[in-house]
Design a protein around this motif. Structure first.
Motif, PDB file in Angstrom:
ATOM      1  N   SER A  52       0.821  -1.210   0.000  1.00 30.61           N
ATOM      2  CA  SER A  52       0.000   0.000   0.000  1.00 30.61           C
ATOM      3  C   SER A  52       0.856   1.262   0.000  1.00 30.61           C
ATOM      4  O   SER A  52       0.379   2.350  -0.317  1.00 30.61           O
ATOM      5  N   GLN A  53       2.152   1.119   0.340  1.00 31.50           N
ATOM      6  CA  GLN A  53       3.062   2.265   0.353  1.00 31.50           C
ATOM      7  C   GLN A  53       3.691   2.523  -1.017  1.00 31.50           C
ATOM      8  O   GLN A  53       4.368   3.527  -1.216  1.00 31.50           O
ATOM      9  N   SER A  54       3.482   1.618  -1.964  1.00 32.57           N
ATOM     10  CA  SER A  54       4.061   1.780  -3.295  1.00 32.57           C
ATOM     11  C   SER A  54       3.244   2.776  -4.110  1.00 32.57           C
ATOM     12  O   SER A  54       2.008   2.758  -4.087  1.00 32.57           O
ATOM     13  N   VAL A  55       3.930   3.638  -4.863  1.00 30.95           N
ATOM     14  CA  VAL A  55       3.224   4.607  -5.705  1.00 30.95           C
ATOM     15  C   VAL A  55       2.481   3.904  -6.830  1.00 30.95           C
ATOM     16  O   VAL A  55       1.559   4.470  -7.422  1.00 30.95           O
ATOM     17  N   GLY A  56       2.863   2.661  -7.129  1.00 25.51           N
ATOM     18  CA  GLY A  56       2.208   1.918  -8.195  1.00 25.51           C
ATOM     19  C   GLY A  56       1.011   1.116  -7.744  1.00 25.51           C
ATOM     20  O   GLY A  56       0.392   0.416  -8.553  1.00 25.51           O
ATOM     21  N   VAL A  57       0.667   1.190  -6.460  1.00 26.11           N
ATOM     22  CA  VAL A  57      -0.462   0.430  -5.930  1.00 26.11           C
ATOM     23  C   VAL A  57      -1.502   1.398  -5.375  1.00 26.11           C
ATOM     24  O   VAL A  57      -1.214   2.202  -4.487  1.00 26.11           O
ATOM     25  N   GLU A  58      -2.704   1.319  -5.922  1.00 25.83           N
ATOM     26  CA  GLU A  58      -3.805   2.177  -5.481  1.00 25.83           C
ATOM     27  C   GLU A  58      -4.627   1.432  -4.436  1.00 25.83           C
ATOM     28  O   GLU A  58      -5.027   0.284  -4.649  1.00 25.83           O
ATOM     29  N   SER A  59      -4.882   2.064  -3.296  1.00 28.60           N
ATOM     30  CA  SER A  59      -5.633   1.445  -2.201  1.00 28.60           C
ATOM     31  C   SER A  59      -6.994   2.117  -2.072  1.00 28.60           C
ATOM     32  O   SER A  59      -7.077   3.344  -1.953  1.00 28.60           O
ATOM     33  N   LEU A  60      -8.046   1.303  -2.081  1.00 32.11           N
ATOM     34  CA  LEU A  60      -9.408   1.815  -1.992  1.00 32.11           C
ATOM     35  C   LEU A  60     -10.231   0.915  -1.075  1.00 32.11           C
ATOM     36  O   LEU A  60      -9.810  -0.185  -0.729  1.00 32.11           O
ATOM     37  N   LYS A  61     -11.404   1.376  -0.716  1.00 30.31           N
ATOM     38  CA  LYS A  61     -12.346   0.574   0.060  1.00 30.31           C
ATOM     39  C   LYS A  61     -13.731   0.721  -0.549  1.00 30.31           C
ATOM     40  O   LYS A  61     -14.071   1.777  -1.096  1.00 30.31           O
ATOM     41  N   GLY A  62     -14.524  -0.341  -0.449  1.00 31.40           N
ATOM     42  CA  GLY A  62     -15.878  -0.266  -0.968  1.00 31.40           C
ATOM     43  C   GLY A  62     -16.650  -1.539  -0.699  1.00 31.40           C
ATOM     44  O   GLY A  62     -16.097  -2.542  -0.237  1.00 31.40           O
ATOM     45  N   LYS A  63     -17.941  -1.501  -1.015  1.00 26.10           N
ATOM     46  CA  LYS A  63     -18.817  -2.658  -0.817  1.00 26.10           C
ATOM     47  C   LYS A  63     -19.004  -3.470  -2.092  1.00 26.10           C
ATOM     48  O   LYS A  63     -19.330  -4.658  -2.034  1.00 26.10           O
ATOM     49  N   SER A  64     -18.825  -2.829  -3.255  1.00 26.53           N
ATOM     50  CA  SER A  64     -19.036  -3.549  -4.511  1.00 26.53           C
ATOM     51  C   SER A  64     -18.055  -3.057  -5.564  1.00 26.53           C
ATOM     52  O   SER A  64     -17.668  -1.887  -5.576  1.00 26.53           O
ATOM     53  N   LEU A  65     -17.663  -3.970  -6.447  1.00 29.55           N
ATOM     54  CA  LEU A  65     -16.731  -3.638  -7.522  1.00 29.55           C
ATOM     55  C   LEU A  65     -17.114  -4.425  -8.768  1.00 29.55           C
ATOM     56  O   LEU A  65     -17.249  -5.653  -8.722  1.00 29.55           O
ATOM     57  N   LYS A  66     -17.299  -3.707  -9.884  1.00 31.99           N
ATOM     58  CA  LYS A  66     -17.540  -4.333 -11.183  1.00 31.99           C
ATOM     59  C   LYS A  66     -16.316  -4.108 -12.061  1.00 31.99           C
ATOM     60  O   LYS A  66     -15.767  -3.003 -12.092  1.00 31.99           O
ATOM     61  N   LEU A  67     -15.902  -5.153 -12.788  1.00 37.62           N
ATOM     62  CA  LEU A  67     -14.747  -5.059 -13.671  1.00 37.62           C
ATOM     63  C   LEU A  67     -15.100  -5.599 -15.049  1.00 37.62           C
ATOM     64  O   LEU A  67     -15.634  -6.711 -15.171  1.00 37.62           O
TER      65      LEU A  67
END
Length: 295
Positions: free
Chosen positions: A242-257
């Motif tokens: 999570s400390q890497s600039v290349g890794v995005e950290s998010l939170k949520g209840k649902s995710l569509k891809l």
């Protein structure tokens, strides 16, 4: 019967026969003989009113049982407890139950339980449920390379070995994403959705995740080169990605891809298939016996 063990005798490297299990465990035992048995047996026990099912197996067996119980109405789902008999036992780590059977038996007898969230995955018009971690891209590709004989030979170390092998052929996926209805575009080689904290034999892949907070911890690995993959991979093994600039950290209840490439998907270490996918967190869906440190 207030407690019944659903035992996968093929999990991990345990060499006890049924009689020795009966001597060790003070509860009735049902034995799973082949894939699908643990889920079927658990559902039958639940439909017959058994209030607690104890899963004796690894992460795959736990997922199979959870998947089966989630097909029942919430008020008819029994309490779930686990005995750590698998190779990795990552879910047990997430609920603070150590690898020793005595620790798990003690926790079951003490009976401390918490309503935990469950991951729902919709893929190719099918619905799956799991307790711990879902992955897209690199991790499922690595999982394809792990055989049962590999696990027997190397134990949980096999995941690190196969990660190095898979990295040679890893690729980025262009993704159209919706997290809780908000749109994103990502070029990612690996996405991790953590309900629990650990995966791959104790790797803290979602180090801040909580099994009962109603949120998925989402990590999007956006590296573009093999060096990026290597650096982010090493950081993930240390729980510091999570400390890497290349890794995005998010939170949520649902995710569509959605992607123009076929997305490989895994859940709790089990391959589900490939395709566009939707993840949804089911809050407080299963009551689970946990270790004391979760409080």
């Amino acid at each position: 019967m207030d407690k019944v063990v659903v035992l996968n005798p093929h999990a991990g490297d345990h060499d006890r026969d049924l009689e020795s299990w009966k001597e060790l465990l003070p509860w009735d035992i049902r034995v799973s003989q082949e894939p699908g048995d643990a889920g079927r047996i658990s559902r039958e026990l639940a439909e017959n009113g058994v209030p607690q099912i104890i899963v004796g197996g690894g992460d795959g067996t736990i997922r199979e049982v959870a998947d089966s119980l989630m097909s029942l109405a919430k008020e008819k789902r029994p309490q779930l407890a686990v005995l750590p008999l698998g190779t990795a036992n990552d879910f047990c780590k997430s609920i603070h139950i150590g690898p020793e059977l005595e620790t798990a038996i003690k926790a079951i007898k003490e009976g401390l339980s918490v309503p935990l969230d469950v991951i729902q995955v919709t893929l190719n018009d099918k619905t799956f449920y799991g307790m711990n971690v879902a992955c897209v891209g690199f991790v499922p590709e690595m999982t394809k390379r792990v055989s049962g004989s590999d696990k027997e030979l190397w134990g949980s170390l096999v995941y690190a070995l196969k990660s190095v092998e898979t990295a040679q052929e890893s690729r980025c996926y262009h993704l159209a994403a919706q997290l809780d209805g908000e749109s994103y575009e990502w070029d990612s080689w690996n996405i991790v959705l953590g309900n629990g904290r650990f995966a791959g034999g104790g790797v803290p892949i979602a180090p801040e995740a909580e099994l009962d907070d109603g949120l998925l911890d989402v990590y999007v690995f956006n590296g573009e080169t093999k060096l990026d993959f290597l650096v982010e991979g090493v950081l993930s093994l240390l729980g510091q990605h999570s400390q890497s600039v290349g890794v995005e950290s998010l939170k949520g209840k649902s995710l569509k891809l959605n992607s123009d490439l076929s997305l490989p998907i895994s859940l709790d270490g089990e391959l589900l298939g490939e395709g566009d996918v939707e993840f949804q967190l089911m809050t407080g869906a299963l009551d689970v016996v946990v270790g004391q440190k979760t409080q």
